[in-house]
Write a protein that holds these residues in place. Structure first.
Motif, mmCIF file in Angstrom:
data_model
loop_
_atom_site.group_PDB
_atom_site.id
_atom_site.type_symbol
_atom_site.label_atom_id
_atom_site.label_comp_id
_atom_site.label_asym_id
_atom_site.label_seq_id
_atom_site.Cartn_x
_atom_site.Cartn_y
_atom_site.Cartn_z
ATOM 1 N N MET A 257 -6.480 -7.118 -5.377
ATOM 2 C CA MET A 257 -5.502 -6.059 -5.414
ATOM 3 C C MET A 257 -5.540 -5.238 -4.138
ATOM 4 S SD MET A 257 -5.778 -4.737 -9.345
ATOM 5 C CE MET A 257 -7.546 -4.818 -9.368
ATOM 6 N N LEU A 258 -6.743 -4.897 -3.712
ATOM 7 C CA LEU A 258 -6.867 -4.119 -2.481
ATOM 8 C C LEU A 258 -6.385 -4.923 -1.284
ATOM 9 C CD1 LEU A 258 -10.316 -2.420 -3.139
ATOM 10 C CD2 LEU A 258 -8.065 -1.357 -3.284
ATOM 11 N N GLN A 259 -6.588 -6.237 -1.324
ATOM 12 C CA GLN A 259 -6.116 -7.084 -0.229
ATOM 13 C C GLN A 259 -4.588 -7.108 -0.193
ATOM 14 O OE1 GLN A 259 -8.253 -10.680 -1.098
ATOM 15 N NE2 GLN A 259 -9.946 -10.118 0.228
ATOM 16 N N LYS A 260 -3.935 -7.005 -1.345
ATOM 17 C CA LYS A 260 -2.472 -6.948 -1.378
ATOM 18 C C LYS A 260 -1.972 -5.622 -0.813
ATOM 19 C CE LYS A 260 -0.982 -7.918 -5.650
ATOM 20 N NZ LYS A 260 -0.599 -8.466 -6.939
ATOM 21 N N LEU A 261 -2.767 -4.587 -0.956
ATOM 22 C CA LEU A 261 -2.366 -3.262 -0.512
ATOM 23 C C LEU A 261 -2.402 -3.127 1.010
ATOM 24 C CD1 LEU A 261 -1.508 -0.522 -1.665
ATOM 25 C CD2 LEU A 261 -3.919 0.082 -1.851
ATOM 26 N N GLU A 262 -3.378 -3.724 1.646
ATOM 27 C CA GLU A 262 -3.547 -3.557 3.100
ATOM 28 C C GLU A 262 -2.320 -3.939 3.924
ATOM 29 O OE1 GLU A 262 -7.832 -3.770 4.765
ATOM 30 O OE2 GLU A 262 -7.624 -5.335 3.238
ATOM 31 N N PRO A 263 -1.689 -5.109 3.702
ATOM 32 C CA PRO A 263 -0.512 -5.436 4.517
ATOM 33 C C PRO A 263 0.647 -4.459 4.285
ATOM 34 C CG PRO A 263 -1.263 -7.371 3.295
ATOM 35 C CD PRO A 263 -2.081 -6.210 2.839
ATOM 36 N N LEU A 264 0.752 -3.938 3.075
ATOM 37 C CA LEU A 264 1.810 -2.965 2.796
ATOM 38 C C LEU A 264 1.565 -1.669 3.562
ATOM 39 C CD1 LEU A 264 2.194 -3.528 -1.049
ATOM 40 C CD2 LEU A 264 3.639 -4.423 0.793
ATOM 41 N N LEU A 265 0.299 -1.306 3.691
ATOM 42 C CA LEU A 265 -0.032 -0.124 4.489
ATOM 43 C C LEU A 265 0.327 -0.355 5.947
ATOM 44 C CD1 LEU A 265 -3.523 0.794 3.060
ATOM 45 C CD2 LEU A 265 -1.393 2.029 2.710
ATOM 46 N N ASP A 266 -0.002 -1.548 6.450
ATOM 47 C CA ASP A 266 0.297 -1.871 7.844
ATOM 48 C C ASP A 266 1.789 -1.827 8.122
ATOM 49 O OD1 ASP A 266 -2.374 -2.196 8.495
ATOM 50 O OD2 ASP A 266 -2.343 -4.358 8.132
ATOM 51 N N LYS A 267 2.576 -2.226 7.135
ATOM 52 C CA LYS A 267 4.033 -2.255 7.308
ATOM 53 C C LYS A 267 4.699 -0.955 6.852
ATOM 54 C CE LYS A 267 4.109 -7.226 6.799
ATOM 55 N NZ LYS A 267 4.354 -8.347 5.916
ATOM 56 N N ARG A 268 3.880 0.005 6.432
ATOM 57 C CA ARG A 268 4.373 1.316 5.981
ATOM 58 C C ARG A 268 5.425 1.170 4.887
ATOM 59 N NH1 ARG A 268 4.596 4.238 11.868
ATOM 60 N NH2 ARG A 268 2.371 4.167 12.185
ATOM 61 N N GLU B 21 -1.311 -1.617 -10.514
ATOM 62 C CA GLU B 21 -2.279 -2.667 -10.850
ATOM 63 C C GLU B 21 -3.704 -2.180 -10.627
ATOM 64 O OE1 GLU B 21 -1.667 -6.707 -9.352
ATOM 65 O OE2 GLU B 21 0.294 -6.018 -8.667
ATOM 66 N N VAL B 22 -3.925 -1.527 -9.473
ATOM 67 C CA VAL B 22 -5.257 -1.022 -9.139
ATOM 68 C C VAL B 22 -5.730 -0.035 -10.204
ATOM 69 C CG1 VAL B 22 -6.551 0.382 -7.474
ATOM 70 C CG2 VAL B 22 -5.034 -1.418 -6.653
ATOM 71 N N ASN B 23 -4.843 0.859 -10.628
ATOM 72 C CA ASN B 23 -5.208 1.864 -11.635
ATOM 73 C C ASN B 23 -5.494 1.243 -12.993
ATOM 74 O OD1 ASN B 23 -5.256 4.387 -10.273
ATOM 75 N ND2 ASN B 23 -3.045 4.313 -10.115
ATOM 76 N N ASN B 24 -4.875 0.115 -13.285
ATOM 77 C CA ASN B 24 -5.090 -0.542 -14.576
ATOM 78 C C ASN B 24 -6.373 -1.370 -14.611
ATOM 79 O OD1 ASN B 24 -2.803 0.480 -15.820
ATOM 80 N ND2 ASN B 24 -1.505 -1.148 -15.032
ATOM 81 N N PHE B 25 -6.950 -1.614 -13.446
ATOM 82 C CA PHE B 25 -8.194 -2.363 -13.368
ATOM 83 C C PHE B 25 -9.332 -1.501 -13.893
ATOM 84 C CE2 PHE B 25 -11.928 -3.962 -11.011
ATOM 85 C CZ PHE B 25 -11.850 -5.296 -11.348
ATOM 86 N N SER B 26 -10.290 -2.108 -14.524
ATOM 87 C CA SER B 26 -11.436 -1.378 -15.057
ATOM 88 C C SER B 26 -12.497 -1.237 -13.968
ATOM 89 C CB SER B 26 -12.009 -2.126 -16.263
ATOM 90 O OG SER B 26 -13.094 -1.422 -16.789
ATOM 91 N N TRP B 27 -12.451 -0.119 -13.252
ATOM 92 C CA TRP B 27 -13.360 0.124 -12.132
ATOM 93 C C TRP B 27 -14.670 0.722 -12.625
ATOM 94 C CZ3 TRP B 27 -12.302 -1.468 -7.313
ATOM 95 C CH2 TRP B 27 -10.978 -1.779 -7.014
ATOM 96 N N HIS C 55 -16.280 4.340 -8.620
ATOM 97 C CA HIS C 55 -15.078 4.077 -7.825
ATOM 98 C C HIS C 55 -13.840 4.812 -8.342
ATOM 99 C CE1 HIS C 55 -17.357 1.200 -5.649
ATOM 100 N NE2 HIS C 55 -17.491 0.378 -6.670
ATOM 101 N N VAL C 56 -13.913 5.367 -9.527
ATOM 102 C CA VAL C 56 -12.741 5.975 -10.143
ATOM 103 C C VAL C 56 -12.155 7.088 -9.273
ATOM 104 C CG1 VAL C 56 -11.929 7.301 -12.142
ATOM 105 C CG2 VAL C 56 -13.378 5.297 -12.467
ATOM 106 N N GLN C 57 -12.995 7.939 -8.725
ATOM 107 C CA GLN C 57 -12.500 9.038 -7.896
ATOM 108 C C GLN C 57 -11.834 8.526 -6.625
ATOM 109 O OE1 GLN C 57 -12.369 12.376 -8.733
ATOM 110 N NE2 GLN C 57 -11.042 12.415 -6.947
ATOM 111 N N SER C 58 -12.408 7.519 -5.997
ATOM 112 C CA SER C 58 -11.811 6.949 -4.790
ATOM 113 C C SER C 58 -10.436 6.352 -5.078
ATOM 114 C CB SER C 58 -12.713 5.877 -4.191
ATOM 115 O OG SER C 58 -13.899 6.450 -3.705
ATOM 116 N N ILE C 59 -10.303 5.669 -6.206
ATOM 117 C CA ILE C 59 -9.019 5.088 -6.589
ATOM 118 C C ILE C 59 -8.004 6.191 -6.840
ATOM 119 C CG2 ILE C 59 -7.821 3.750 -8.366
ATOM 120 C CD1 ILE C 59 -9.563 2.072 -6.458
ATOM 121 N N SER C 60 -8.425 7.229 -7.517
ATOM 122 C CA SER C 60 -7.544 8.372 -7.778
ATOM 123 C C SER C 60 -7.102 9.019 -6.461
ATOM 124 C CB SER C 60 -8.275 9.384 -8.661
ATOM 125 O OG SER C 60 -7.502 10.521 -8.844
ATOM 126 N N ASP C 61 -8.034 9.176 -5.539
ATOM 127 C CA ASP C 61 -7.712 9.748 -4.228
ATOM 128 C C ASP C 61 -6.726 8.864 -3.476
ATOM 129 O OD1 ASP C 61 -9.451 11.825 -4.742
ATOM 130 O OD2 ASP C 61 -11.064 11.020 -3.494
#
Length: 68
Positions: free
Chosen positions: A1-12, A23-29, A33-39
């Motif tokens: 999931m995080l790997q899917k997020l990185e290219p989207l960040l690069d492309k703004r 999806e990231v929020n629905n994952f059982s972290w 890690h919960v605070q980092s995901i929330s941030d």
């Protein structure tokens, strides 16, 4: 999931990031890690996207390294 997020960040693409963040929020972290995901989710909403990009990438790298 995080790997899917990185290219989207690069492309703004904040709208597409929101979908991945659902999806990231629905994952059982692990508790530590919960605070980092929330941030991460909050940063995508709060800042002008180009300003948030370096913070988001740093947060993602931290999460990925902690999961290894």
């Amino acid at each position: 999931m995080l790997q899917k997020l990185e290219p989207l960040l690069d492309k703004r693409k904040p709208k597409l990031c929101k979908g991945v963040m659902e999806e990231v929020n629905n994952f059982s972290w692990p508790d530590e890690h919960v605070q980092s995901i929330s941030d991460l989710d909050r940063l995508i909403d709060k800042y002008k996207f180009k300003d948030a990009q370096p913070i988001l990438k740093t947060t993602i790298e931290k999460l990925k390294s902690n999961l290894s």
